[in-house]
Design an enzyme around this catalytic site. Sequence first.
Site, PDB file in Angstrom:
ATOM      1  N   ASN A 120      17.787 -11.877  15.592  1.00  0.00           N
ATOM      2  CA  ASN A 120      16.673 -10.967  15.307  1.00  0.00           C
ATOM      3  C   ASN A 120      15.805 -11.589  14.202  1.00  0.00           C
ATOM      4  O   ASN A 120      16.294 -11.872  13.110  1.00  0.00           O
ATOM      5  CB  ASN A 120      17.259  -9.614  14.863  1.00  0.00           C
ATOM      6  CG  ASN A 120      16.193  -8.602  14.513  1.00  0.00           C
ATOM      7  OD1 ASN A 120      15.227  -8.924  13.823  1.00  0.00           O
ATOM      8  ND2 ASN A 120      16.358  -7.374  14.947  1.00  0.00           N
TER       9      ASN A 120
ATOM     10  N   ASP B 169      12.955 -10.288  12.854  1.00  0.00           N
ATOM     11  CA  ASP B 169      12.050  -9.323  12.201  1.00  0.00           C
ATOM     12  C   ASP B 169      11.712  -9.706  10.766  1.00  0.00           C
ATOM     13  O   ASP B 169      10.566  -9.563  10.320  1.00  0.00           O
ATOM     14  CB  ASP B 169      12.704  -7.930  12.123  1.00  0.00           C
ATOM     15  CG  ASP B 169      12.854  -7.265  13.474  1.00  0.00           C
ATOM     16  OD1 ASP B 169      12.302  -7.772  14.464  1.00  0.00           O
ATOM     17  OD2 ASP B 169      13.546  -6.233  13.535  1.00  0.00           O
ATOM     18  N   HIS B 170      12.725 -10.150  10.034  1.00  0.00           N
ATOM     19  CA  HIS B 170      12.496 -10.301   8.592  1.00  0.00           C
ATOM     20  C   HIS B 170      11.794 -11.600   8.211  1.00  0.00           C
ATOM     21  O   HIS B 170      11.394 -11.766   7.062  1.00  0.00           O
ATOM     22  CB  HIS B 170      13.795 -10.049   7.830  1.00  0.00           C
ATOM     23  CG  HIS B 170      14.246  -8.632   8.049  1.00  0.00           C
ATOM     24  ND1 HIS B 170      13.428  -7.560   7.737  1.00  0.00           N
ATOM     25  CD2 HIS B 170      15.350  -8.104   8.621  1.00  0.00           C
ATOM     26  CE1 HIS B 170      14.033  -6.434   8.089  1.00  0.00           C
ATOM     27  NE2 HIS B 170      15.195  -6.740   8.624  1.00  0.00           N
TER      28      HIS B 170
ATOM     29  N   HIS C  70      11.921  -6.277  16.824  1.00  0.00           N
ATOM     30  CA  HIS C  70      11.705  -4.824  16.836  1.00  0.00           C
ATOM     31  C   HIS C  70      10.252  -4.532  16.477  1.00  0.00           C
ATOM     32  O   HIS C  70       9.829  -4.754  15.349  1.00  0.00           O
ATOM     33  CB  HIS C  70      12.658  -4.193  15.802  1.00  0.00           C
ATOM     34  CG  HIS C  70      12.630  -2.692  15.778  1.00  0.00           C
ATOM     35  ND1 HIS C  70      13.445  -1.955  14.956  1.00  0.00           N
ATOM     36  CD2 HIS C  70      11.890  -1.783  16.473  1.00  0.00           C
ATOM     37  CE1 HIS C  70      13.202  -0.660  15.137  1.00  0.00           C
ATOM     38  NE2 HIS C  70      12.269  -0.534  16.044  1.00  0.00           N
TER      39      HIS C  70
ATOM     40  N   ARG D 168       8.070  -2.004  15.481  1.00  0.00           N
ATOM     41  CA  ARG D 168       8.143  -0.627  14.975  1.00  0.00           C
ATOM     42  C   ARG D 168       6.788   0.049  15.087  1.00  0.00           C
ATOM     43  O   ARG D 168       5.743  -0.614  15.078  1.00  0.00           O
ATOM     44  CB  ARG D 168       8.609  -0.620  13.515  1.00  0.00           C
ATOM     45  CG  ARG D 168      10.002  -1.151  13.317  1.00  0.00           C
ATOM     46  CD  ARG D 168      10.429  -0.984  11.879  1.00  0.00           C
ATOM     47  NE  ARG D 168      10.732   0.392  11.580  1.00  0.00           N
ATOM     48  CZ  ARG D 168      11.969   0.893  11.480  1.00  0.00           C
ATOM     49  NH1 ARG D 168      13.018   0.112  11.629  1.00  0.00           N
ATOM     50  NH2 ARG D 168      12.150   2.162  11.225  1.00  0.00           N
TER      51      ARG D 168
ATOM     52  N   ARG E  42       5.613  -2.676  10.518  1.00  0.00           N
ATOM     53  CA  ARG E  42       5.884  -3.164   9.162  1.00  0.00           C
ATOM     54  C   ARG E  42       6.334  -4.627   9.150  1.00  0.00           C
ATOM     55  O   ARG E  42       6.205  -5.300   8.159  1.00  0.00           O
ATOM     56  CB  ARG E  42       6.914  -2.285   8.474  1.00  0.00           C
ATOM     57  CG  ARG E  42       8.319  -2.430   9.016  1.00  0.00           C
ATOM     58  CD  ARG E  42       9.310  -1.650   8.200  1.00  0.00           C
ATOM     59  NE  ARG E  42       9.149  -0.214   8.369  1.00  0.00           N
ATOM     60  CZ  ARG E  42      10.145   0.652   8.157  1.00  0.00           C
ATOM     61  NH1 ARG E  42      11.315   0.233   7.749  1.00  0.00           N
ATOM     62  NH2 ARG E  42       9.961   1.936   8.359  1.00  0.00           N
ATOM     63  N   HIS E  43       6.906  -5.095  10.258  1.00  0.00           N
ATOM     64  CA  HIS E  43       7.231  -6.529  10.312  1.00  0.00           C
ATOM     65  C   HIS E  43       6.635  -7.165  11.570  1.00  0.00           C
ATOM     66  O   HIS E  43       5.567  -7.759  11.502  1.00  0.00           O
ATOM     67  CB  HIS E  43       8.732  -6.832  10.097  1.00  0.00           C
ATOM     68  CG  HIS E  43       9.701  -5.867  10.721  1.00  0.00           C
ATOM     69  ND1 HIS E  43       9.728  -5.598  12.049  1.00  0.00           N
ATOM     70  CD2 HIS E  43      10.706  -5.140  10.168  1.00  0.00           C
ATOM     71  CE1 HIS E  43      10.700  -4.747  12.311  1.00  0.00           C
ATOM     72  NE2 HIS E  43      11.309  -4.432  11.191  1.00  0.00           N
TER      73      HIS E  43
ATOM     74  N   GLU F  96      13.149  -4.657  20.929  1.00  0.00           N
ATOM     75  CA  GLU F  96      13.741  -3.453  20.348  1.00  0.00           C
ATOM     76  C   GLU F  96      12.631  -2.451  20.122  1.00  0.00           C
ATOM     77  O   GLU F  96      11.587  -2.809  19.545  1.00  0.00           O
ATOM     78  CB  GLU F  96      14.362  -3.822  19.005  1.00  0.00           C
ATOM     79  CG  GLU F  96      15.725  -3.254  18.793  1.00  0.00           C
ATOM     80  CD  GLU F  96      16.206  -3.571  17.407  1.00  0.00           C
ATOM     81  OE1 GLU F  96      15.946  -2.749  16.521  1.00  0.00           O
ATOM     82  OE2 GLU F  96      16.796  -4.629  17.213  1.00  0.00           O
TER      83      GLU F  96
ATOM     84  N   THR G 242      15.790   0.658   7.516  1.00  0.00           N
ATOM     85  CA  THR G 242      16.178  -0.031   8.746  1.00  0.00           C
ATOM     86  C   THR G 242      16.741   1.033   9.679  1.00  0.00           C
ATOM     87  O   THR G 242      16.889   2.194   9.289  1.00  0.00           O
ATOM     88  CB  THR G 242      17.230  -1.126   8.448  1.00  0.00           C
ATOM     89  OG1 THR G 242      17.600  -1.771   9.677  1.00  0.00           O
ATOM     90  CG2 THR G 242      18.481  -0.553   7.793  1.00  0.00           C
ATOM     91  N   THR G 243      17.030   0.651  10.921  1.00  0.00           N
ATOM     92  CA  THR G 243      17.579   1.616  11.872  1.00  0.00           C
ATOM     93  C   THR G 243      18.876   2.179  11.290  1.00  0.00           C
ATOM     94  O   THR G 243      19.783   1.429  10.954  1.00  0.00           O
ATOM     95  CB  THR G 243      17.860   0.915  13.212  1.00  0.00           C
ATOM     96  OG1 THR G 243      16.740   0.092  13.522  1.00  0.00           O
ATOM     97  CG2 THR G 243      18.070   1.911  14.321  1.00  0.00           C
TER      98      THR G 243
ATOM     99  N   GLU H 269      24.402  -0.998  23.100  1.00  0.00           N
ATOM    100  CA  GLU H 269      24.642  -1.831  21.923  1.00  0.00           C
ATOM    101  C   GLU H 269      25.331  -0.939  20.897  1.00  0.00           C
ATOM    102  O   GLU H 269      24.760   0.062  20.438  1.00  0.00           O
ATOM    103  CB  GLU H 269      23.331  -2.397  21.363  1.00  0.00           C
ATOM    104  CG  GLU H 269      23.602  -3.248  20.123  1.00  0.00           C
ATOM    105  CD  GLU H 269      22.399  -4.088  19.705  1.00  0.00           C
ATOM    106  OE1 GLU H 269      21.674  -4.581  20.579  1.00  0.00           O
ATOM    107  OE2 GLU H 269      22.206  -4.248  18.484  1.00  0.00           O
TER     108      GLU H 269
ATOM    109  N   HIS I  29      24.041  -4.771  14.085  1.00  0.00           N
ATOM    110  CA  HIS I  29      23.537  -4.121  12.869  1.00  0.00           C
ATOM    111  C   HIS I  29      24.463  -4.405  11.689  1.00  0.00           C
ATOM    112  O   HIS I  29      25.622  -4.014  11.694  1.00  0.00           O
ATOM    113  CB  HIS I  29      23.329  -2.607  13.013  1.00  0.00           C
ATOM    114  CG  HIS I  29      22.231  -2.135  12.085  1.00  0.00           C
ATOM    115  ND1 HIS I  29      22.424  -1.940  10.739  1.00  0.00           N
ATOM    116  CD2 HIS I  29      20.908  -1.895  12.305  1.00  0.00           C
ATOM    117  CE1 HIS I  29      21.287  -1.578  10.180  1.00  0.00           C
ATOM    118  NE2 HIS I  29      20.343  -1.555  11.107  1.00  0.00           N
ATOM    119  N   GLY I  30      23.889  -5.127  10.734  1.00  0.00           N
ATOM    120  CA  GLY I  30      24.603  -5.390   9.480  1.00  0.00           C
ATOM    121  C   GLY I  30      25.596  -6.534   9.542  1.00  0.00           C
ATOM    122  O   GLY I  30      26.226  -6.855   8.531  1.00  0.00           O
TER     123      GLY I  30
ATOM    124  N   GLY J  61      20.397 -10.225  12.513  1.00  0.00           N
ATOM    125  CA  GLY J  61      19.134 -10.634  11.918  1.00  0.00           C
ATOM    126  C   GLY J  61      19.187 -10.834  10.428  1.00  0.00           C
ATOM    127  O   GLY J  61      19.156 -11.951   9.916  1.00  0.00           O
ATOM    128  N   HIS J  62      19.276  -9.737   9.685  1.00  0.00           N
ATOM    129  CA  HIS J  62      19.066  -9.758   8.243  1.00  0.00           C
ATOM    130  C   HIS J  62      19.931 -10.795   7.527  1.00  0.00           C
ATOM    131  O   HIS J  62      19.429 -11.566   6.689  1.00  0.00           O
ATOM    132  CB  HIS J  62      19.318  -8.350   7.684  1.00  0.00           C
ATOM    133  CG  HIS J  62      18.974  -8.208   6.247  1.00  0.00           C
ATOM    134  ND1 HIS J  62      19.911  -8.333   5.253  1.00  0.00           N
ATOM    135  CD2 HIS J  62      17.786  -7.978   5.635  1.00  0.00           C
ATOM    136  CE1 HIS J  62      19.314  -8.167   4.084  1.00  0.00           C
ATOM    137  NE2 HIS J  62      18.033  -7.957   4.288  1.00  0.00           N
TER     138      HIS J  62
END
Length: 252
Positions: free
Chosen positions: A11, A13-14, A47, A49, A53-54, A74, A104-105, A155, A198-199, A220-221
């Site tokens: 991912n 996004d960031h 994603h 959004r 925002r990203h 996403e 975040t989600t 997911e 996620h995470g 991602g992050h």
Amino acid sequence: MTAPPLRLGVNIDHVATVRNARGGIHPDPVRAANLAVLAGADGITAHLREDRRHIRDADMWRLKQELFVPLNFEMAATSEMVALATRIHPHAACLVPEKREERTTEGGLDIIGAHAHLRPVIQELKGEGIRVSLFVEPEIAVMDAACDLRAPVVELHTGTYCEAVADGDEARIAHELERLKRAAEHGAGIGLEIHAGHGLALDSVRPVAAIPQIVELNIGHSLIGEAIFIGLDEAVRAMRVAMDQGRAQVTA
Ligand code: PXP
């Protein structure tokens, strides 16, 4: 038992978060996506959004045009996003809950409560030949609801498990892993393809990779954060190694 191969969706996004902090075009999320693929990513997730925002619309279009691996779009299940997804036509769409004020989600979709709203969205995207996945909590009843909605993929939300890992709380880690295992086993048993994300980070990914029914992780992050120190190429390679180590634990 030999587990099926485990795909890594990166991912990006960031990368866009950093770009947008200053405006302009650097760093370019599409360049990051291509680098991640060269380093071993099997797919790219982004994603779009509601508040942009990203990732922005132009990023999604470029990702679709320039990538040679599957693109996972996403998105919230809104008419705006469904219209965009059907035009951009990614390989996959992952439906997520979205709140403007969240960082975040924050959790999986409430698919038991939101059946009526989701059914036509899933149908429309599937009708376009887009693989639909639902980002959901790892619960047996939720797997049944996803199946009832005719979603081919779920997911599993790994965020709560990852928080337990961050807290070093062994009892919660064991509890959350058990939820993930039971949901994955049940979901696969009723015909769902199982993803998770996620995470996830290097210190949490191995036990999730060891769940044999899971065939794709979206991360991602932690990868983008680690890339600041060791570069994206090495960060993706290190994650791949950790996933493979986790997967190698599947014996029965
Ligand atoms: N999967 C879903 C459905 C997500 O919403 C996110 C975050 O955008 C991820 C995976 C990746 O999570 P993280 O950035 O924490 O690795």
